[in-house]
Design a protein around this motif. Structure first.
Motif, PDB file in Angstrom:
ATOM      1  N   TYR A 164       0.818  -1.204   0.000  1.00  0.00           N
ATOM      2  CA  TYR A 164       0.000   0.000   0.000  1.00  0.00           C
ATOM      3  C   TYR A 164       0.858   1.263   0.000  1.00  0.00           C
ATOM      4  N   GLY A 165       0.237   2.396  -0.295  1.00  0.00           N
ATOM      5  CA  GLY A 165       0.901   3.686  -0.277  1.00  0.00           C
ATOM      6  C   GLY A 165       0.493   4.501   0.939  1.00  0.00           C
ATOM      7  N   PRO A 166       0.929   5.768   0.989  1.00  0.00           N
ATOM      8  CA  PRO A 166       0.650   6.609   2.159  1.00  0.00           C
ATOM      9  C   PRO A 166      -0.823   6.974   2.277  1.00  0.00           C
TER      10      PRO A 166
ATOM     11  N   LYS B 194       7.938   1.560   5.955  1.00  0.00           N
ATOM     12  CA  LYS B 194       7.165   0.326   5.941  1.00  0.00           C
ATOM     13  C   LYS B 194       5.730   0.576   6.412  1.00  0.00           C
ATOM     14  N   ALA B 195       5.588   1.132   7.605  1.00  0.00           N
ATOM     15  CA  ALA B 195       4.267   1.239   8.222  1.00  0.00           C
ATOM     16  C   ALA B 195       3.299   2.081   7.409  1.00  0.00           C
ATOM     17  N   TYR B 196       3.825   3.095   6.741  1.00  0.00           N
ATOM     18  CA  TYR B 196       2.943   4.040   6.050  1.00  0.00           C
ATOM     19  C   TYR B 196       3.091   4.010   4.535  1.00  0.00           C
TER      20      TYR B 196
ATOM     21  N   GLY C 222       1.533  14.813   8.339  1.00  0.00           N
ATOM     22  CA  GLY C 222       0.199  14.288   8.089  1.00  0.00           C
ATOM     23  C   GLY C 222       0.080  12.818   8.422  1.00  0.00           C
ATOM     24  N   VAL C 223       1.110  12.059   8.090  1.00  0.00           N
ATOM     25  CA  VAL C 223       1.139  10.630   8.380  1.00  0.00           C
ATOM     26  C   VAL C 223       1.030  10.373   9.882  1.00  0.00           C
ATOM     27  N   LEU C 224       1.814  11.105  10.662  1.00  0.00           N
ATOM     28  CA  LEU C 224       1.821  10.883  12.103  1.00  0.00           C
ATOM     29  C   LEU C 224       0.536  11.371  12.759  1.00  0.00           C
ATOM     30  N   GLN C 225      -0.137  12.316  12.135  1.00  0.00           N
ATOM     31  CA  GLN C 225      -1.447  12.728  12.651  1.00  0.00           C
ATOM     32  C   GLN C 225      -2.462  11.592  12.526  1.00  0.00           C
ATOM     33  N   ILE C 226      -2.363  10.819  11.458  1.00  0.00           N
ATOM     34  CA  ILE C 226      -3.232   9.647  11.299  1.00  0.00           C
ATOM     35  C   ILE C 226      -2.839   8.557  12.291  1.00  0.00           C
ATOM     36  N   GLY C 227      -1.533   8.305  12.409  1.00  0.00           N
ATOM     37  CA  GLY C 227      -1.033   7.388  13.422  1.00  0.00           C
ATOM     38  C   GLY C 227      -1.047   5.925  13.022  1.00  0.00           C
ATOM     39  N   ALA C 228      -0.718   5.082  13.988  1.00  0.00           N
ATOM     40  CA  ALA C 228      -0.471   3.665  13.747  1.00  0.00           C
ATOM     41  C   ALA C 228      -1.704   2.898  13.302  1.00  0.00           C
ATOM     42  N   ASP C 229      -2.895   3.423  13.565  1.00  0.00           N
ATOM     43  CA  ASP C 229      -4.109   2.704  13.157  1.00  0.00           C
ATOM     44  C   ASP C 229      -4.125   2.469  11.647  1.00  0.00           C
TER      45      ASP C 229
ATOM     46  N   LEU D  33      -2.461  -4.143   8.113  1.00  0.00           N
ATOM     47  CA  LEU D  33      -1.806  -5.349   8.617  1.00  0.00           C
ATOM     48  C   LEU D  33      -2.725  -6.566   8.560  1.00  0.00           C
ATOM     49  N   ARG D  34      -4.039  -6.321   8.562  1.00  0.00           N
ATOM     50  CA  ARG D  34      -4.967  -7.450   8.465  1.00  0.00           C
ATOM     51  C   ARG D  34      -4.761  -8.215   7.167  1.00  0.00           C
ATOM     52  N   THR D  35      -4.557  -7.475   6.069  1.00  0.00           N
ATOM     53  CA  THR D  35      -4.314  -8.129   4.775  1.00  0.00           C
ATOM     54  C   THR D  35      -2.980  -8.868   4.783  1.00  0.00           C
TER      55      THR D  35
END
Length: 389
Positions: free
Chosen positions: A39-41, A233-235, A276-283, A289-291
């Motif tokens: 996925y992308g950001p 990776k995460a975002y 902006g990414v960190l405002q959205i956060g780890a969720d 991650l489910r996929t």
């Protein structure tokens, strides 16, 4: 006549581009090679771009260690998610990815000839960076499940040792080191007056109820702990090149000298997007991650069919399995045959410092369920066909 610098001759060539060339030579190959996500950001990253463009000063150089609004967002994330307090004893430096953070750290704490302890299998870019700095990587083997061997780590320390590196969750093995093991490494570093470099690029990628632990949260660890993080990776943020370091305050001047020389400052437009990414956060990552978890289960199920051909040590993190192949065949030749004859690409274990046996790294984070199923089926069938001849 001109000669290549012998220091660079000692540095291994990155394997990803080599495998990439083979993939391009055989169209239709499914890659289980490179460690990226599918996925992308989030849209929130792009929503910050107008704010970047609204200020003409943003086209000029900005602070070496990062723009204030991003540093503040990182500090809040570290406190809330990693239990790391940013105070007078430690500080944040935004980097162009965590690989740059690692290079910054090595250059800041070493002189030529110094030693850095890394765990085998190791992340090849770490070994390369240490060698580029004219230092000596000291590989210490992990156990059969790719877990830390604390006695071996301590025995590897010499008067030239400057740091011990851990990566958890791990690349290339997917192993997650338990808190007690990371605490023990951190205590060893404190006792010997050396640094603990903790690479946590895969902090959100854990499975089966396993939790990530940050050594930088250990009380009184600030003076000897260097923590590395990445948004790549995460975002889905890999090409934006934003990571960050948490370093002892006494290293800040050295790290800023290094970063100012190599980079001046991380790309400012990427830093705005990172806010902006960190405002959205780890969720955001946990939703994706489910996929990846579903793909992971598919990979494990199909690999179980060939348990006579390969072993799959436990891997509760990242998005890798490091397979031990039951053969005397050369792993690089095996990788080439899998691409040429079966249309699937993986990475050979020798790239990660494994000298005995045949190992292959399988990366599953970049694929959707259908493609992953086809790719792992090709791998299973390919290994069965090649190893039966």
């Amino acid at each position: 006549m001109y000669f290549e610098n012998p220091r660079m001759q000692a540095v291994q060539s990155p394997i990803i581009p080599v495998v990439g060339e083979l993939i391009r030579a055989y169209p239709g190959t499914i890659s289980l090679g490179q460690g990226v996500v599918y996925y992308g950001p989030p849209a929130a990253a792009f929503e910050q771009i107008p704010q970047f463009l609204a200020d003409p000063d943003n086209h000029k150089y900005k602070p070496v260690a990062g723009i204030p609004q991003l540093v503040d967002a990182i500090a809040a994330k570290l406190k809330g998610e990693n239990d790391i307090d940013i105070n007078a004893q430690c500080c944040i430096v935004v980097t162009a990815g965590s690989n740059m953070g690692f290079m910054n750290a090595i250059l800041a704490i070493t002189s030529p000839g110094d030693e850095i302890i890394i765990q085998t299998p190791y992340y090849f870019n770490h070994e390369m960076a240490i060698t580029m700095a004219s230092c000596v990587p000291v590989p210490v083997a992990t156990d059969n499940n790719y877990q830390l061997r604390l006695d071996a780590i301590e025995q590897a320390i010499t008067e030239k040792t400057r740091a011990i590196v851990t990566i958890s969750p791990n690349n290339p093995t997917g192993a997650v080191y338990p808190p007690e093991a990371l605490r023990a490494v951190n205590e060893i570093c404190c006792r010997h007056g050396i640094y603990h470099i903790s690479d946590e690029a895969y902090e959100y990628f854990t499975y089966n109820g396993v939790k990530h632990f940050s050594p930088g949260s250990i009380p009184k660890s600030n003076a000897h702990t260097i923590s590395l993080y990445s948004l790549s990776k995460a975002y889905g943020f890999a090409s934006w090149r934003i990571g960050y370091m948490v370093i002892p305050e006494h290293l800040l001047i050295a790290v800023k000298k290094i970063q100012d020389t190599i980079l001046i400052c991380p790309p400012v437009v990427s830093q705005y997007a990172a806010v902006g990414v960190l405002q959205i956060g780890a969720d955001y990552c946990y939703e994706k991650l489910r996929t990846i978890t579903e793909v992971r289960e598919t990979v494990l199920a199909k690999l179980s069919i060939i348990s006579d051909v390969c072993s799959v040590p436990p891997a509760d993190g990242a998005f890798y399995f490091l397979l031990k192949i039951h053969t005397q065949q050369n792993d690089i030749e095996l990788v080439e045959r899998l691409i040429r004859e079966h249309g699937v690409a993986v990475i050979p274990g020798t790239t990660f410092g494994i000298k005995d046996g045949c190992y292959l790294r399988v990366a599953y984070g970049a694929l959707q369920q259908e493609t992953a199923s086809e790719g792992i089926t090709r791998l299973v069938c390919g290994l069965q066909a090649i190893l039966s001849t």
